[in-house]
Write a protein that holds these residues in place. Structure first.
Motif, PDB file in Angstrom:
ATOM      1  N   LEU A 286       6.449  13.589  11.007  1.00 12.64           N
ATOM      2  CA  LEU A 286       6.889  14.727  11.808  1.00 12.64           C
ATOM      3  C   LEU A 286       7.590  15.781  10.970  1.00 12.64           C
ATOM      4  O   LEU A 286       7.549  16.958  11.289  1.00 12.64           O
ATOM      5  N   GLY A 287       8.240  15.333   9.903  1.00 15.50           N
ATOM      6  CA  GLY A 287       8.932  16.287   9.057  1.00 15.50           C
ATOM      7  C   GLY A 287       9.609  15.619   7.885  1.00 15.50           C
ATOM      8  O   GLY A 287       9.812  14.403   7.873  1.00 15.50           O
ATOM      9  N   VAL A 288       9.929  16.432   6.892  1.00 14.88           N
ATOM     10  CA  VAL A 288      10.655  15.955   5.718  1.00 14.88           C
ATOM     11  C   VAL A 288      11.820  16.908   5.500  1.00 14.88           C
ATOM     12  O   VAL A 288      11.627  18.124   5.404  1.00 14.88           O
ATOM     13  N   GLU A 289      13.034  16.349   5.463  1.00 15.67           N
ATOM     14  CA  GLU A 289      14.236  17.148   5.252  1.00 15.67           C
ATOM     15  C   GLU A 289      15.063  16.487   4.165  1.00 15.67           C
ATOM     16  O   GLU A 289      15.664  15.441   4.388  1.00 15.67           O
ATOM     17  N   GLY A 290      15.059  17.061   2.981  1.00 19.96           N
ATOM     18  CA  GLY A 290      15.778  16.461   1.862  1.00 19.96           C
ATOM     19  C   GLY A 290      15.189  15.116   1.523  1.00 19.96           C
ATOM     20  O   GLY A 290      13.994  14.992   1.273  1.00 19.96           O
ATOM     21  N   ASP A 291      16.019  14.069   1.551  1.00 16.14           N
ATOM     22  CA  ASP A 291      15.537  12.727   1.222  1.00 16.14           C
ATOM     23  C   ASP A 291      15.214  11.909   2.473  1.00 16.14           C
ATOM     24  O   ASP A 291      15.064  10.695   2.407  1.00 16.14           O
ATOM     25  N   GLN A 292      15.093  12.567   3.626  1.00 11.89           N
ATOM     26  CA  GLN A 292      14.762  11.874   4.869  1.00 11.89           C
ATOM     27  C   GLN A 292      13.386  12.283   5.376  1.00 11.89           C
ATOM     28  O   GLN A 292      13.002  13.451   5.285  1.00 11.89           O
TER      29      GLN A 292
ATOM     30  N   GLU B  99       0.475  14.894   9.387  1.00  7.59           N
ATOM     31  CA  GLU B  99      -0.611  13.978   9.073  1.00  7.59           C
ATOM     32  C   GLU B  99      -0.208  12.591   9.545  1.00  7.59           C
ATOM     33  O   GLU B  99       0.970  12.289   9.705  1.00  7.59           O
ATOM     34  N   SER B 100      -1.199  11.738   9.787  1.00  5.46           N
ATOM     35  CA  SER B 100      -0.953  10.411  10.343  1.00  5.46           C
ATOM     36  C   SER B 100      -1.628   9.347   9.511  1.00  5.46           C
ATOM     37  O   SER B 100      -2.457   9.641   8.646  1.00  5.46           O
TER      38      SER B 100
ATOM     39  N   LEU C  53       0.850  -1.175   0.000  1.00  2.12           N
ATOM     40  CA  LEU C  53       0.000   0.000   0.000  1.00  2.12           C
ATOM     41  C   LEU C  53       0.895   1.236   0.000  1.00  2.12           C
ATOM     42  O   LEU C  53       1.822   1.341   0.795  1.00  2.12           O
ATOM     43  N   VAL C  54       0.645   2.168  -0.896  1.00  2.00           N
ATOM     44  CA  VAL C  54       1.428   3.400  -0.969  1.00  2.00           C
ATOM     45  C   VAL C  54       0.496   4.562  -0.661  1.00  2.00           C
ATOM     46  O   VAL C  54      -0.555   4.709  -1.297  1.00  2.00           O
ATOM     47  N   LEU C  55       0.866   5.362   0.335  1.00  3.62           N
ATOM     48  CA  LEU C  55       0.070   6.511   0.743  1.00  3.62           C
ATOM     49  C   LEU C  55       0.906   7.776   0.666  1.00  3.62           C
ATOM     50  O   LEU C  55       2.119   7.739   0.871  1.00  3.62           O
ATOM     51  N   THR C  56       0.247   8.884   0.424  1.00 11.12           N
ATOM     52  CA  THR C  56       0.910  10.185   0.452  1.00 11.12           C
ATOM     53  C   THR C  56       0.413  10.937   1.673  1.00 11.12           C
ATOM     54  O   THR C  56      -0.789  11.032   1.904  1.00 11.12           O
TER      55      THR C  56
END
Length: 76
Positions: free
Chosen positions: A23-29, A10-11, A2-5
């Motif tokens: 919690l967050g997106v920083e670059g590719d992490q 959001e949870s 299952l692939v979700l965006t």
């Protein structure tokens, strides 16, 4: 699979008692927060696979002669 965006803060829910929050997106992490009951083990996959391999090796290990009988006597 299952692939979700999801966007930050959001949870998604797994069953009734496991929540995974972005919690967050920083670059590719992506930083995840996981809320789950304490009796559920949570590991990074590489750690999980290492634990499985160690358990497999331990299960194949042979005990020294007589050790199993000695342990049985101690239980009595």
């Amino acid at each position: 699979m299952l692939v979700l965006t999801r966007k930050p803060n959001e949870s998604l829910m797994i069953g009734d008692n496991i929540e995974i929050q972005i919690l967050g997106v920083e670059g590719d992490q992506v930083k995840l927060g996981i809320k789950a009951p304490k009796d559920i083990d949570i590991h990074r996959k590489e750690i999980y696979l290492s634990i499985q391999e160690e358990n497999s090796q331990a299960a194949k290990a042979k005990l020294p002669n007589g050790l199993l009988e000695d342990l049985k006597l101690l239980q009595k």
